[in-house]
Design a protein around this motif. Structure first.
Motif: not given
Length: 268
Positions: A144, A219, A223, A244-245, A248
């Motif tokens: 992140t 999550s 990913y 990615t943000l 996380f």
């Protein structure tokens, strides 16, 4: 009388400081640091860091999950991975971020950790689940931070005058490759943590883990979707940063949201 852990903490900080200034001065002068020397000096600091953490965290009664021990563990792990990544990618500059983070974690763990902070139920499998979860969070936090740095780097590269910190960073393509290295490592760790959790946890409802588990699984899909998109369809750049943000953020909602609901709303 001076304790041995104190001596090792000071020596670790000396090693970290030496490695930081060596890398910083070389990169500032636009000279490539000697990776062998950097690896050796940082490894000495990490070994000493590990000894101090071992004394505080691994006890005869089990693993001491004090928050400052966990901070020390995750910060040390982040530096370990930073050093490993820099052995095969030209990303030594990122150690300038990893070294101070590890040093702060070491100081907090040594100075503020409290004894007897054990899990209510103890087993090797549960300990592995917790350690893998922490490791996954640490690596995905690194990813992140990497994504945020890439976003700022991309914005700065579009300007005619680049700031000093941008000049210290590796090329954008190298940063992007490193991002996916981190994502793959974190995804594997998160997968293992979830598998151990399903086998080790008796009741997700009674142990107040349903909220955290649901967000962790969502999550995991985010990913996984990003990694499949990257390797199969070539997703990269801003799309990779956004995924990615988002991944996380879901992990953080699962962890922090669970703590907030249990401790603030329910009062447990």
């Amino acid at each position: 009388m001076i304790s041995l852990p104190l001596v090792y903490t000071v020596l670790a900080l000396v090693a970290y400081t030496t490695g930081f200034w060596y890398a910083f001065m070389h990169l500032l002068a636009k000279h490539k640091p000697n990776n062998w020397f950097m690896s050796v000096i940082i490894s000495i600091g990490l070994l000493l860091h590990g000894y101090v953490l071992h004394n505080d965290m691994l006890t005869a009664n089990g693993v001491n999950y004090d928050v400052f021990n966990l901070l020390s563990f995750t910060s040390g792990l982040m530096l370990v991975l930073s050093v490993l990544y820099s052995t095969y990618r030209p990303v030594s500059a990122l150690n300038l971020l990893g070294i101070p983070v590890a040093a702060i974690g070491l100081i907090c763990g040594f100075a503020f950790s409290q004894p007897n902070q054990y899990a209510s139920t103890h087993s090797i499998g549960l300990d592995l689940h917790i350690i893998l979860s922490l490791s996954a969070y640490a690596v995905l936090l690194m990813a992140t931070i990497q994504a945020i740095m890439m976003w700022f780097q991309d914005q700065e590269l579009k300007k005619k005058q680049k700031r000093l910190w941008v000049n210290l960073l590796p090329p954008f393509q190298v940063m992007e490759s490193l991002l996916f290295d981190m994502l793959m490592t974190g995804f594997i760790m998160l997968t293992a943590a979830l598998l151990f959790g399903f086998f080790m946890v008796d009741s997700f409802i009674q142990q107040h883990l349903a909220h955290k588990t649901v967000f962790s699984i969502i999550s995991w899909f985010v990913y996984g979707f990003l990694l499949v998109g990257h390797f199969k369809f070539g997703w990269r750049g801003q799309k990779a940063i956004r995924f990615t943000l988002a991944g996380f953020l879901l992990l953080a909602i699962g962890f922090i949201g669970s703590k907030f609901i249990l401790e603030i709303i329910i009062g447990r």
